[in-house]
Motif scaffolding. Structure first.
Motif, mmCIF file in Angstrom:
data_model
loop_
_atom_site.group_PDB
_atom_site.id
_atom_site.type_symbol
_atom_site.label_atom_id
_atom_site.label_comp_id
_atom_site.label_asym_id
_atom_site.label_seq_id
_atom_site.Cartn_x
_atom_site.Cartn_y
_atom_site.Cartn_z
ATOM 1 N N LEU A 18 0.849 -1.301 0.038
ATOM 2 C CA LEU A 18 -0.115 -0.103 0.333
ATOM 3 C C LEU A 18 0.992 1.209 0.292
ATOM 4 C CD1 LEU A 18 -2.776 -0.852 2.531
ATOM 5 C CD2 LEU A 18 -2.200 -1.679 -0.018
ATOM 6 N N GLN A 71 -1.324 5.246 2.209
ATOM 7 C CA GLN A 71 -3.044 4.936 2.351
ATOM 8 C C GLN A 71 -2.938 5.043 3.690
ATOM 9 O OE1 GLN A 71 -1.496 2.867 0.034
ATOM 10 N NE2 GLN A 71 -2.967 2.699 -1.241
ATOM 11 N N THR A 72 -4.448 6.169 4.071
ATOM 12 C CA THR A 72 -4.181 6.336 5.456
ATOM 13 C C THR A 72 -5.512 5.258 5.595
ATOM 14 O OG1 THR A 72 -3.417 8.908 5.690
ATOM 15 C CG2 THR A 72 -5.057 7.855 7.206
ATOM 16 N N VAL A 73 -4.763 4.896 6.847
ATOM 17 C CA VAL A 73 -6.307 3.760 7.185
ATOM 18 C C VAL A 73 -6.539 4.015 8.537
ATOM 19 C CG1 VAL A 73 -6.550 0.786 7.534
ATOM 20 C CG2 VAL A 73 -5.010 1.422 5.516
ATOM 21 N N ALA A 87 1.108 0.727 4.829
ATOM 22 C CA ALA A 87 0.302 1.936 5.000
ATOM 23 C C ALA A 87 0.467 2.707 6.127
ATOM 24 C CB ALA A 87 -1.471 0.691 5.267
ATOM 25 N N ARG A 88 -0.175 3.738 6.400
ATOM 26 C CA ARG A 88 -0.252 4.771 7.624
ATOM 27 C C ARG A 88 -1.706 4.643 8.380
ATOM 28 N NH1 ARG A 88 -0.636 9.831 8.649
ATOM 29 N NH2 ARG A 88 -2.240 10.523 6.851
ATOM 30 N N PRO A 91 -9.126 9.356 4.832
ATOM 31 C CA PRO A 91 -8.209 8.506 5.091
ATOM 32 C C PRO A 91 -8.785 7.200 3.847
ATOM 33 C CG PRO A 91 -10.203 7.890 6.926
ATOM 34 C CD PRO A 91 -10.973 9.200 6.470
ATOM 35 N N ALA A 92 -8.108 6.698 3.601
ATOM 36 C CA ALA A 92 -8.501 5.968 2.389
ATOM 37 C C ALA A 92 -9.526 4.584 2.864
ATOM 38 C CB ALA A 92 -6.990 5.027 1.635
ATOM 39 N N LEU A 93 -9.393 4.189 4.332
ATOM 40 C CA LEU A 93 -10.112 2.615 4.284
ATOM 41 C C LEU A 93 -10.751 3.073 5.879
ATOM 42 C CD1 LEU A 93 -11.096 -0.223 3.582
ATOM 43 C CD2 LEU A 93 -8.985 -0.656 4.469
ATOM 44 N N CYS A 117 -15.380 6.928 2.581
ATOM 45 C CA CYS A 117 -14.380 6.427 2.356
ATOM 46 C C CYS A 117 -14.930 4.630 2.550
ATOM 47 C CB CYS A 117 -12.987 6.185 3.211
ATOM 48 S SG CYS A 117 -13.503 6.208 4.747
ATOM 49 N N LEU A 172 -9.583 -2.066 -2.298
ATOM 50 C CA LEU A 172 -8.558 -0.641 -2.599
ATOM 51 C C LEU A 172 -8.037 -0.493 -3.932
ATOM 52 C CD1 LEU A 172 -6.992 -0.115 0.163
ATOM 53 C CD2 LEU A 172 -8.593 1.224 0.269
ATOM 54 N N GLN A 228 -5.659 -2.431 -4.603
ATOM 55 C CA GLN A 228 -4.250 -3.006 -4.993
ATOM 56 C C GLN A 228 -4.483 -4.525 -5.438
ATOM 57 O OE1 GLN A 228 -2.532 -0.478 -4.214
ATOM 58 N NE2 GLN A 228 -3.552 0.678 -3.565
#
Length: 891
Positions: A500, A503-505, A527-528, A542-544, A571, A613, A615
């Motif tokens: 990832l 992306q912010t999770v 991810a972050r 966030p992305a997720l 999201c 996502l 991915q």
């Protein structure tokens, strides 16, 4: 030291040396005494003459007086000197001129045998008298004494030597005879009686003779006892030999009885497990139907009793194998993440009922590829996790897998199962791993179980080379841990499943351990992860969202609150619910996402994140520059419906499937191209699966290591072992579903087949069934068939129709085999029918075929004859259903 030397030493040498010392002392004293006597005589004579010499007035009188001293035999010359040393008178010849007179009295000088005596003379004028004395007579007298003494010593030596020799001659013969007799006695011989001796030796001779007689009698007595003991020992040996023969016969009977018992346990286990699996399976299907509360309660009791009985049968069978030493371990590739996730998934329903948190933590340093026995490791883990869930009323159960030691080509893992249950006292811990023992007598009634599970775990762990232990305190939970040596390398680091791009999770998980695990996993994926109590975040959306629902079912207010939050967050969301997949809440996800049941397997979470996502899984390092080559799989089965279903189950993007109807056809395809994995049916006409596998291995090259997986409808443990010993790498039991195929591909090829490869079609809204009047299993169940076909309803109907179309030919072959008494052909026909039914919604025919094959393999043809009419009736009912379907379609 010999007797002769001792006699010489004591009777001759020592006395003679003493006499010699005495003689030397005496001679020395005599010589000193003679010298003193001579000196005294000279002094006395001088004392008498010197006054006269001093009074003599003229030389003539002086000479006459001095001449009187010459009358002594020892005096050789004399002289008179004045004070100036001039000689006034000299008689005889002095040996040397006199020295100057001394200013002292009488003086005697001794030089060997020559003496000189000086003494002053009385008178008006000082004068000195000098005498030369010859002391040689003293030496001659001394030599005469020495000679005489030597003569006496010689005579004494002769006398002592004679006495010593006489004593030796008198003592030596009887002592030598005694010595010889004792030597013979020491060597076990019988000496001749010693002749009588005189004196002191008479008693010794008598005692030696008495000793010889006693030893002779003792030897004879010992010989008699030995002969008697030998006879008794011979009798005992004959008795022992008879007993050994009896024991050997009993041992053979015991071995045979143990073999029969093992076969009986295996057969009965399979006989019991087969209907139990059917009962459990159909209970689950029945649980999905509409039931009254009372009926559902009864059904739960049936399911619980069936599961307990199945577990009891498995435990007894495994315990008997371990006790008999017949359990053999496999060496297959395994993945600890997959094993832990699978075990937790199996125990999830019971944990959901208690609202327990299940979590599996496989540390990053655990290699991704290891070799061991995955089935036995899973059995140990399943037992420990099941016990932890069973004895925990609230809280959590956490499984941890970590590296303990790494050696070249071998790693040792430490696996622990920690719960927050009732705990164990030290007394209960000491007896915990004994057979049929539980922590408390009431536990078997309250929680169930036989007390064999932990015993089997201990024996399995020890057989795999590890050790198991327990740490617990009453009321504070329990931790079971065991070490597990496995083949592998610590350098084979597990690659991340996803990449990832920062992306912010957003993670909302109230359970601390699960929250830390999710943070670590998403960080490893690149991810972050952040934590927040409620959105929105200050740094942007966030992305997720990964959030855990508090409980299920949700109330109306809670569901509305979650819907509002999901809409505001903007999201996609992955919601985690600690509930059965059938009881997941029906929340709308406005921005996409999924609702997953806890515990979430890593593969499931990976696939969900990938779908949400967009991915893809981590590419292999060797294929980063281009698209990976497709996987080539070959499915071999003599039944067309089975081939078709296998192809449909595994076909998908990146996978090419080739189908073969026989072992010969599979060999031809193998010679034309290479495959990554082969699904091989075992019982086929002509070249069966084992022969085909051997032929593939003989092609050499890549075929020596290509995984070949057996796909069979009937496999006992003995048959499974035979297949693995003959070159196959794994065994799948029909019916094979998508999960089994995904697990097999992941285990042998290291790839993850996601659920996107399956393209299920909607189930038929109407599932026509034919049910027997007596309430037996339905003849047709299209819903069951669709599930077996991976959710493809059209494929399920097609497989069922193809099965029905071939039943007439199958029935003819079975009747011909029965008429001709051909058990092999009968087994082939029943096996093929059993395999075909595994993928079709024909439960009644499938159950009868399964039971017939089991009986035919274990008990012979006589056991299947009474059920053949039932089989033919079920085949007729299925053909009738197919004809009805055909007429409906034509209409």
């Amino acid at each position: 030291m010999s007797l002769k030397f001792r006699l010489l030493l004591t009777g001759l040498i020592v006395p003679w040396l003493l006499m010699l010392l005495l003689a030397a002392t005496t001679l020395s004293l005599h010589r000193s005494q003679h010298a003193e006597q001579l000196q005294a005589r000279l002094e006395q004579a001088v004392d008498l003459i010197t006054p006269l010499l001093g009074e003599a007035d003229d030389a003539i009188s002086r000479e006459a007086t001095a001449a009187r001293l010459l009358e002594l035999d020892e005096v050789r010359a004399l002289g008179v000197m004045d004070a100036q040393g001039e000689t006034l008178l000299q008689l005889g010849r002095l040996r040397s001129p006199p020295s100057a007179p001394r200013n002292e009295g009488l003086h005697l000088e001794q030089q060997g045998t020559e003496w000189r005596l000086q003494t002053p003379l009385p008178g008006a004028e000082p004068a000195w008298l000098v005498l030369d004395v010859d002391a040689s007579p003293l030496v001659l007298a001394h030599y005469r004494q020495i000679g005489f003494t030597a003569l006496l010593l010689g005579i004494a030596a002769l006398l002592l030597g004679g006495l010593t020799f006489s004593a030796y001659r008198r003592l030596h013969p009887p002592l030598a005879a005694v010595d010889d007799a004792l030597s013979r006695l020491a060597t076990g011989e019988s000496p001749l009686p010693l002749p009588p001796s005189r004196g002191e030796l008479a008693g010794l001779t008598e005692r030696v003779n008495a000793l010889g007689d006693h030893l002779t009698e003792a030897r004879l007595e010992t010989q008699r006892q030995i002969e008697q003991a030998t006879a008794e020992l011979q009798e005992s040996m004959e008795t022992i030999e008879i007993q050994n023969i009896d024991l050997d016969i009993a041992h053979r009977r015991a071995v045979e009885a143990n073999r029969i018992k093992s076969e009986f346990l295996a057969n009965m286990s399979h006989e019991i497990r087969t209907p139990l699996n059917g009962i459990i399976g159909f209970c689950r299907l029945l649980d999905r139907s509409r039931l009254e509360p009372r009926q559902r309660e009864w059904l739960e009791h049936v399911q619980r009793a069936s599961s307990n009985l199945l577990m009891l049968v498995n435990d007894v069978l495994d315990f008997s194998k371990l006790e008999a030493g017949h359990l053999e371990l496999e060496r297959l590739p395994l993945d600890m993440v997959f094993l832990v996730d699978e075990v937790l998934g199996l125990q999830a329903p019971l944990a959901h009922q208690k609202e327990l948190q299940l979590l599996g933590l496989v540390y990053d340093d655990v290699p991704g590829v290891l070799n061991g026995d995955p089935m036995r490791i899973q059995q140990v883990l399943t037992n420990l996790v099941h016990n932890a869930v069973k004895f925990t009323r609230q809280g959590e159960v956490v499984v941890r897998v970590m590296m303990e030691q790494a050696d070249p080509g071998r790693v040792t893992l430490r696996i622990s199962v920690t719960d927050t249950g009732i705990g164990l006292s030290p007394e209960h811990q000491r007896h915990l791993f004994q057979a049929y023992q539980q922590a408390a007598p009431s536990h078997s009634r309250e929680f169930g179980g036989t007390g064999l599970g932990l015993t089997i775990c201990r024996q399995l762990v020890e057989q795999m080379g590890g050790q198991i232990s327990v740490q617990s305190e009453p009321g504070l939970g329990t931790t079971f841990s065991f070490t597990l040596p496995l083949e592998g390398s610590e350098t084979t680091e597990r690659p991340p499943e996803l990449r990832l791009a920062g992306q912010t999770v957003l993670i909302e998980e109230p359970h601390p351990a699960t929250r830390r695990a999710l943070r670590h996993l998403f960080t490893r994926w690149g991810a972050r992860p952040v934590e927040a109590v409620a959105p929105p975040l200050q740094s942007g959306p966030p992305a997720l969202l990964v959030a855990s629902l508090p409980h299920t079912p949700l109330t109306a207010d809670e569901a509305g609150s979650w819907q509002q939050r999901l809409a505001e967050l903007a999201c996609p969301a992955l919601l985690l619910a600690n509930a059965n997949p059938m009881d997941l809440p029906s929340l709308a996800l406005p921005h996409g996402g999924e609702i997953l049941a806890k515990p979430v397997a890593r593969t499931t979470l990976t696939a969900a994140v990938t779908r949400v996502l967009g991915q893809s899984a981590c590419p292999s390092p060797t294929n980063q520059t281009g698209a990976p080559p497709p996987l080539r799989l070959m499915a071999v089965d003599d039944t067309e419906s089975n081939r078709l279903l296998l192809g449909e189950l595994i076909v998908g993007p990146g996978i090419e499937v080739s189908l073969a109807a026989s072992g010969e056809e599979a060999l031809v395809l193998a010679q034309e191209q290479a495959f990554d994995l082969v699904l091989m049916d075992i019982r086929m006409p002509g070249m069966d699966g084992v022969a085909a596998t051997r032929a593939l291995r003989r092609l050499g090259g890549r075929w020596r290591t290509t995984p070949v997986v057996a796909v069979t409808a009937h496999v006992l443990e003995k048959e499974r072992r035979r297949l693995l010993d003959n070159g196959l790498d794994d065994v799948l039991v029909k019916p094979v579903d998508g999960d089994q195929l995904r697990d097999t591909l992941h285990r042998h090829l290291g790839v993850m087949l996601t659920e996107e490869n399956e393209t299920p079609s909607p189930l038929l809204e109407v599932a026509p069934t034919l049910t027997a009047d007596d309430g037996e299993l339905p003849t047709v169940d299209l819903e069951l068939g669709a599930r077996l076909a991976g959710g493809r309803a059209s494929l399920a109907r097609e497989l069922l129709e193809r099965l029905a179309a071939g039943l007439e030919e199958n029935e003819a072959e079975l009747r011909r085999a029965l008429a001709e008494g051909d058990d092999e052909a009968l087994l082939d026909g029943i096996h093929g029918l059993n395999g075909a039914c595994r993928y079709c919604g024909a439960p009644r025919l499938g159950l009868i075929a399964e039971s017939l094959e089991t009986r035919l393999r274990t008990r012979g043809r006589d056991a299947v004859t009474p059920l053949m009419n039932d089989l033919f009736d079920a085949m007729a009912d299925l053909r009738a259903w197919a004809q009805g379907e055909t007429q409906t379609t034509i209409t």
